[in-house]
Design a protein around this motif. Structure first.
Motif, PDB file in Angstrom:
ATOM      1  N   VAL A 135      63.313  47.773  87.167  1.00  0.00           N
ATOM      2  CA  VAL A 135      62.798  47.434  88.205  1.00  0.00           C
ATOM      3  C   VAL A 135      62.626  48.904  88.916  1.00  0.00           C
ATOM      4  O   VAL A 135      63.383  49.838  89.504  1.00  0.00           O
ATOM      5  N   ARG A 136      60.836  49.346  89.309  1.00  0.00           N
ATOM      6  CA  ARG A 136      60.765  50.428  89.497  1.00  0.00           C
ATOM      7  C   ARG A 136      59.921  50.796  90.936  1.00  0.00           C
ATOM      8  O   ARG A 136      59.469  51.819  91.540  1.00  0.00           O
ATOM      9  N   GLY A 137      59.623  49.455  91.456  1.00  0.00           N
ATOM     10  CA  GLY A 137      58.454  49.183  92.477  1.00  0.00           C
ATOM     11  C   GLY A 137      59.215  47.828  93.292  1.00  0.00           C
ATOM     12  O   GLY A 137      59.336  47.169  93.095  1.00  0.00           O
ATOM     13  N   LEU A 138      59.940  47.829  94.895  1.00  0.00           N
ATOM     14  CA  LEU A 138      60.381  47.143  95.605  1.00  0.00           C
ATOM     15  C   LEU A 138      58.576  46.490  96.660  1.00  0.00           C
ATOM     16  O   LEU A 138      58.156  46.783  96.432  1.00  0.00           O
ATOM     17  N   GLY A 139      58.454  44.978  95.983  1.00  0.00           N
ATOM     18  CA  GLY A 139      57.683  44.542  97.079  1.00  0.00           C
ATOM     19  C   GLY A 139      57.771  43.129  97.554  1.00  0.00           C
ATOM     20  O   GLY A 139      59.283  43.058  97.998  1.00  0.00           O
ATOM     21  N   SER A 140      57.251  41.731  97.931  1.00  0.00           N
ATOM     22  CA  SER A 140      57.189  41.307  98.141  1.00  0.00           C
ATOM     23  C   SER A 140      56.442  39.794  96.534  1.00  0.00           C
ATOM     24  O   SER A 140      55.803  40.055  96.692  1.00  0.00           O
ATOM     25  N   LEU A 141      57.014  38.454  97.219  1.00  0.00           N
ATOM     26  CA  LEU A 141      56.486  37.166  96.507  1.00  0.00           C
ATOM     27  C   LEU A 141      55.846  37.369  97.660  1.00  0.00           C
ATOM     28  O   LEU A 141      56.262  35.947  98.478  1.00  0.00           O
ATOM     29  N   ASN A 144      51.573  54.712  88.140  1.00  0.00           N
ATOM     30  CA  ASN A 144      50.689  54.117  89.033  1.00  0.00           C
ATOM     31  C   ASN A 144      50.277  55.484  89.813  1.00  0.00           C
ATOM     32  O   ASN A 144      50.019  55.040  91.052  1.00  0.00           O
ATOM     33  N   ARG A 145      51.383  55.870  90.131  1.00  0.00           N
ATOM     34  CA  ARG A 145      51.022  56.911  91.062  1.00  0.00           C
ATOM     35  C   ARG A 145      49.910  57.908  90.900  1.00  0.00           C
ATOM     36  O   ARG A 145      49.066  59.142  92.101  1.00  0.00           O
ATOM     37  N   ASP A 174      42.926  44.644 104.769  1.00  0.00           N
ATOM     38  CA  ASP A 174      42.315  45.937 103.940  1.00  0.00           C
ATOM     39  C   ASP A 174      42.238  46.647 102.366  1.00  0.00           C
ATOM     40  O   ASP A 174      43.272  46.967 102.042  1.00  0.00           O
ATOM     41  N   PRO A 175      41.517  46.351 101.328  1.00  0.00           N
ATOM     42  CA  PRO A 175      41.990  46.494  99.640  1.00  0.00           C
ATOM     43  C   PRO A 175      42.458  47.578 100.280  1.00  0.00           C
ATOM     44  O   PRO A 175      42.908  47.990  98.727  1.00  0.00           O
ATOM     45  N   ALA A 176      41.716  49.161 100.115  1.00  0.00           N
ATOM     46  CA  ALA A 176      41.542  50.112 100.118  1.00  0.00           C
ATOM     47  C   ALA A 176      43.028  50.669 100.323  1.00  0.00           C
ATOM     48  O   ALA A 176      43.681  51.638  99.685  1.00  0.00           O
ATOM     49  N   SER A 177      43.246  50.292 102.026  1.00  0.00           N
ATOM     50  CA  SER A 177      45.004  51.013 102.125  1.00  0.00           C
ATOM     51  C   SER A 177      45.977  49.913 101.852  1.00  0.00           C
ATOM     52  O   SER A 177      46.710  50.841 101.133  1.00  0.00           O
ATOM     53  N   TYR A 178      45.990  48.809 100.664  1.00  0.00           N
ATOM     54  CA  TYR A 178      46.256  48.222 100.226  1.00  0.00           C
ATOM     55  C   TYR A 178      47.203  48.633  99.605  1.00  0.00           C
ATOM     56  O   TYR A 178      48.290  48.351  98.513  1.00  0.00           O
ATOM     57  N   LEU A 179      45.592  48.859  98.251  1.00  0.00           N
ATOM     58  CA  LEU A 179      45.674  49.884  97.084  1.00  0.00           C
ATOM     59  C   LEU A 179      46.742  50.377  97.534  1.00  0.00           C
ATOM     60  O   LEU A 179      47.281  51.428  96.113  1.00  0.00           O
ATOM     61  N   ALA A 188      50.042  51.659  94.887  1.00  0.00           N
ATOM     62  CA  ALA A 188      50.716  53.103  94.524  1.00  0.00           C
ATOM     63  C   ALA A 188      51.664  53.506  94.445  1.00  0.00           C
ATOM     64  O   ALA A 188      51.984  54.047  94.007  1.00  0.00           O
ATOM     65  N   ARG A 189      51.857  53.607  96.274  1.00  0.00           N
ATOM     66  CA  ARG A 189      53.016  54.678  96.697  1.00  0.00           C
ATOM     67  C   ARG A 189      54.646  53.639  96.054  1.00  0.00           C
ATOM     68  O   ARG A 189      54.922  54.252  95.820  1.00  0.00           O
TER      69      ARG A 189
END
Ligand code: KPL
Length: 306
Positions: free
Chosen positions: A135-141, A197-198, A231-236, A240-241
């Motif tokens: 697991v290299r990035g925590l996120g959400s579902l 990804n970075r 906004d897709p650009a800020s989410y992108l 990536a971060r």
């Protein structure tokens, strides 16, 4: 716990979801997998998580679904295997709920919408080996539509109880499109650049292309009447971060000599654009480049001496 869950596919996402469920339910996670060696490894040694979550949990893996073996089946396979996985899920659940968390779009033909929920995840996870996930990035579902989840609140409690950041939305399509835009940007670029990804944040040129890819996907979504939840650009940039150290699933596929999901990601955006009379030249080009990479790296075209 009011129901039984099985997961079709024990790759990166399946392995992670199995962890959340097994921790909270206190029982071995149940998987349906295709390869005997994978079934033996998962049943014998359980599933190990490394990286941001370090754990090993017990699991049972089956090669064939048993009729009625679970109330909910979560499909976590590659986009091109969703059709076959869906048939297995129908058999395994009887009349129960089916949750599809696979990347991409364009595999929905034959899906019974009344009993199907789509899951959109931005966790960064990598399958290191059979039964081993890093697991290299925590996120959400995000799961939805909410109406199909009525009566399955226990599933949400089970996921959340194991530490999954899960929430339910009335309309999941805008979230699917947002994720598609992000996958259409990060996945082909990281595959072509062979980078984590970075690279999207660190290379200004990669960032410019990534933003263009996401913009084209949002234009197609808008033409279909879908309003992105953000906004897709800020989410992108955020994804990536957060998953900066991860190798995208598309790069992992190529490095492992596997087919990619490009037909269901950039290929889907390009096809939809054409159908709607729009242009998506970046998606079209990256689609062709990754197809050519597949031909070179997976099928071996142009390799070795003639
Ligand atoms: O979904 C992903 C993928 O690799 O397929 C992201 C979110 C880009 C994480 O790597």
């Amino acid at each position: 716990m009011k129901g039984r869950v099985c997961i079709v596919g024990a790759g990166a996402m399946g392995g992670l979801l199995g962890y959340f469920l097994s921790v909270s339910i206190g029982e071995p996670a149940r998987f349906i997998v295709r390869r005997r060696s994978q079934a033996e490894r998962v049943s014998g040694e359980g599933v190990e998580l490394r990286g941001l979550i370090e754990a090993r949990y017990p699991a049972e893996a089956y090669l064939e679904p048993r009729p009625g073996m679970c109330d909910v089946a979560i499909i976590a396979v590659k986009a091109y295997d969703v059709g076959e996985a869906y048939r297995a899920a129908l058999k395994a659940t009887g009349g129960g709920l089916i949750v599809i968390v696979s990347n991409g779009m364009g595999y929905e033909a034959g899906v019974d919408r009344a009993r199907t929920v789509f899951g959109v995840s931005d966790y960064g996870a990598t399958r290191v080996a059979d039964g081993v996930v890093e697991v290299r990035g925590l996120g959400s579902l995000v799961l939805g539509p909410s109406r199909s989840l009525e009566g399955y609140e226990w599933l949400l409690d089970a996921l959340a109880g194991g530490g999954c950041d899960v929430r339910v939305v009335d309309d999941v399509e805008p979230y699917r499109w947002l994720k598609l835009a992000i996958n259409a940007s990060i996945n082909p670029l990281t595959a072509l650049l062979r980078s984590r990804n970075r690279v999207i944040l660190e290379s200004p040129h990669a960032k410019e292309i990534a933003e263009g890819l996401a913009r084209e996907a949002s234009t197609v979504a808008e033409a279909r009447g879908v309003v992105m939840p953000r906004d897709p650009a800020s989410y992108l940039e955020e994804v990536a971060r957060r998953t900066g150290d991860n190798y995208s699933s598309m790069l992992q596929d190529l490095l492992a000599g596997r087919r990619t999901e490009i037909d269901y990601i950039n290929g889907y955006v390009a096809r939809e654009a054409k159908r709607l009379g729009l242009e998506a030249p970046l998606n079209e080009t990256l689609y062709l480049l990754v197809k050519a990479l597949e031909e070179a790296m997976v099928r071996g075209l142009g390799q070795g001496n003639s």
